[in-house]
Motif scaffolding. Structure first.
Motif, mmCIF file in Angstrom:
data_model
loop_
_atom_site.group_PDB
_atom_site.id
_atom_site.type_symbol
_atom_site.label_atom_id
_atom_site.label_comp_id
_atom_site.label_asym_id
_atom_site.label_seq_id
_atom_site.Cartn_x
_atom_site.Cartn_y
_atom_site.Cartn_z
ATOM 1 N N ASP A 1 30.530 53.732 6.060
ATOM 2 C CA ASP A 1 30.606 55.153 6.952
ATOM 3 C C ASP A 1 32.019 55.027 7.849
ATOM 4 N N TRP A 2 31.851 53.931 8.826
ATOM 5 C CA TRP A 2 33.152 53.860 9.627
ATOM 6 C C TRP A 2 34.366 53.753 9.118
ATOM 7 N N ASN A 3 34.430 53.097 7.904
ATOM 8 C CA ASN A 3 35.471 52.931 7.386
ATOM 9 C C ASN A 3 36.469 53.992 6.849
ATOM 10 N N ILE A 4 35.578 54.835 6.494
ATOM 11 C CA ILE A 4 36.076 56.160 5.968
ATOM 12 C C ILE A 4 36.671 57.044 6.778
ATOM 13 N N THR A 5 35.976 57.010 8.138
ATOM 14 C CA THR A 5 36.412 57.804 9.289
ATOM 15 C C THR A 5 37.067 56.809 10.532
ATOM 16 N N PRO A 6 38.138 56.235 10.261
ATOM 17 C CA PRO A 6 38.607 55.195 11.296
ATOM 18 C C PRO A 6 38.869 55.889 12.661
ATOM 19 N N GLU A 7 38.866 56.976 12.831
ATOM 20 C CA GLU A 7 39.219 57.724 14.208
ATOM 21 C C GLU A 7 37.808 57.763 14.842
ATOM 22 N N ARG A 8 36.680 57.507 14.219
ATOM 23 C CA ARG A 8 35.358 57.693 15.079
ATOM 24 C C ARG A 8 35.460 56.895 16.160
ATOM 25 N N GLN A 9 34.973 57.467 17.608
ATOM 26 C CA GLN A 9 34.904 56.885 18.828
ATOM 27 C C GLN A 9 33.623 56.123 19.094
ATOM 28 N N PHE A 10 33.746 55.043 19.800
ATOM 29 C CA PHE A 10 32.747 54.194 20.183
ATOM 30 C C PHE A 10 32.886 53.849 21.692
ATOM 31 N N SER A 11 31.734 53.724 22.201
ATOM 32 C CA SER A 11 31.919 52.977 23.755
ATOM 33 C C SER A 11 31.848 51.733 23.182
ATOM 34 N N THR A 12 32.733 50.773 24.016
ATOM 35 C CA THR A 12 32.400 49.379 23.774
ATOM 36 C C THR A 12 32.426 48.494 25.049
ATOM 37 N N LEU A 13 31.824 47.341 24.694
ATOM 38 C CA LEU A 13 31.742 46.391 25.832
ATOM 39 C C LEU A 13 31.965 44.950 25.457
ATOM 40 N N ILE A 14 32.701 44.166 26.009
ATOM 41 C CA ILE A 14 32.707 43.026 25.585
ATOM 42 C C ILE A 14 31.757 41.904 26.404
ATOM 43 N N VAL A 15 30.899 41.489 25.855
ATOM 44 C CA VAL A 15 30.134 40.276 26.507
ATOM 45 C C VAL A 15 30.037 39.092 25.350
ATOM 46 N N GLN A 16 31.009 38.078 25.923
ATOM 47 C CA GLN A 16 31.419 36.892 25.139
ATOM 48 C C GLN A 16 30.175 36.341 24.431
ATOM 49 N N PRO A 17 29.913 35.973 23.130
ATOM 50 C CA PRO A 17 30.966 36.332 22.203
ATOM 51 C C PRO A 17 31.073 37.741 21.259
ATOM 52 N N PHE A 18 29.992 38.655 21.835
ATOM 53 C CA PHE A 18 29.596 39.695 21.066
ATOM 54 C C PHE A 18 30.810 40.941 21.641
ATOM 55 N N VAL A 19 30.963 41.871 20.759
ATOM 56 C CA VAL A 19 31.402 43.176 21.280
ATOM 57 C C VAL A 19 30.386 44.034 20.881
ATOM 58 N N LEU A 20 29.758 44.871 22.050
ATOM 59 C CA LEU A 20 28.749 45.816 21.860
ATOM 60 C C LEU A 20 29.333 47.113 21.597
ATOM 61 N N VAL A 21 28.713 47.797 20.743
ATOM 62 C CA VAL A 21 29.453 49.179 20.278
ATOM 63 C C VAL A 21 28.258 50.307 20.094
ATOM 64 N N GLN A 22 28.574 51.465 20.572
ATOM 65 C CA GLN A 22 27.868 52.400 20.494
ATOM 66 C C GLN A 22 28.571 53.913 20.172
ATOM 67 N N PHE A 23 27.974 54.400 19.193
ATOM 68 C CA PHE A 23 28.682 55.617 18.632
ATOM 69 C C PHE A 23 28.388 56.588 19.587
ATOM 70 N N ILE A 24 29.780 57.526 19.835
ATOM 71 C CA ILE A 24 29.596 58.437 21.014
ATOM 72 C C ILE A 24 30.025 59.911 20.255
ATOM 73 N N ASN A 25 29.451 60.880 20.735
ATOM 74 C CA ASN A 25 30.116 62.265 20.394
ATOM 75 C C ASN A 25 31.133 62.538 20.980
ATOM 76 N N SER A 26 32.072 63.274 20.401
ATOM 77 C CA SER A 26 33.293 63.773 21.206
ATOM 78 C C SER A 26 33.144 64.488 22.029
ATOM 79 N N SER A 27 32.055 65.124 22.405
ATOM 80 C CA SER A 27 31.627 66.120 23.343
ATOM 81 C C SER A 27 31.508 65.011 24.558
ATOM 82 N N GLU A 28 30.965 63.827 24.385
ATOM 83 C CA GLU A 28 30.685 62.894 25.462
ATOM 84 C C GLU A 28 31.932 62.485 26.320
#
Length: 101
Positions: free
Chosen positions: A72-99
């Motif tokens: 799904d995400w590959n179909i819409t590469p402009e989709r926005q996420f909140s991201t946070l790097i906590v080594q060795p991971f990258v935390l992602v959370q889908f956000i609505n454009s209104s946020e």
């Protein structure tokens, strides 16, 4: 607010899916469900709070992306996420454009 959480708050970024693809390919993405605060999750992981993190995993509140999500995400590469790097991971959370406003 803990020192770690304050530092993480400064590192919180909004990123398009296209920029997260290399991290997905390295299998380091962790999806944080919207019901959780991504900063709380980052703080718990960075602080090695195993019981809390295990609880979230068992409730499927944090998890690796599913094949369906990745497709799904590959179909819409402009989709926005909140991201946070906590080594060795990258935390992602889908956000609505209104946020973002």
């Amino acid at each position: 607010m803990s020192d770690i959480k304050s530092q993480l708050k400064q590192e919180l970024a909004y990123v398009e899916w296209r920029d997260l693809i290399p991290h997905a390919q390295r299998d380091v993405l962790i999806v944080v469900e919207p019901s959780l605060d991504i900063l709380e999750v980052g703080d718990a992981i960075a602080g090695d709070q195993v019981n809390i993190v295990q609880s979230w995993i068992s409730q499927n509140l944090i998890h690796k992306p599913t094949p369906d999500q990745l497709s799904d995400w590959n179909i819409t590469p402009e989709r926005q996420f909140s991201t946070l790097i906590v080594q060795p991971f990258v935390l992602v959370q889908f956000i609505n454009s209104s946020e973002l406003q």
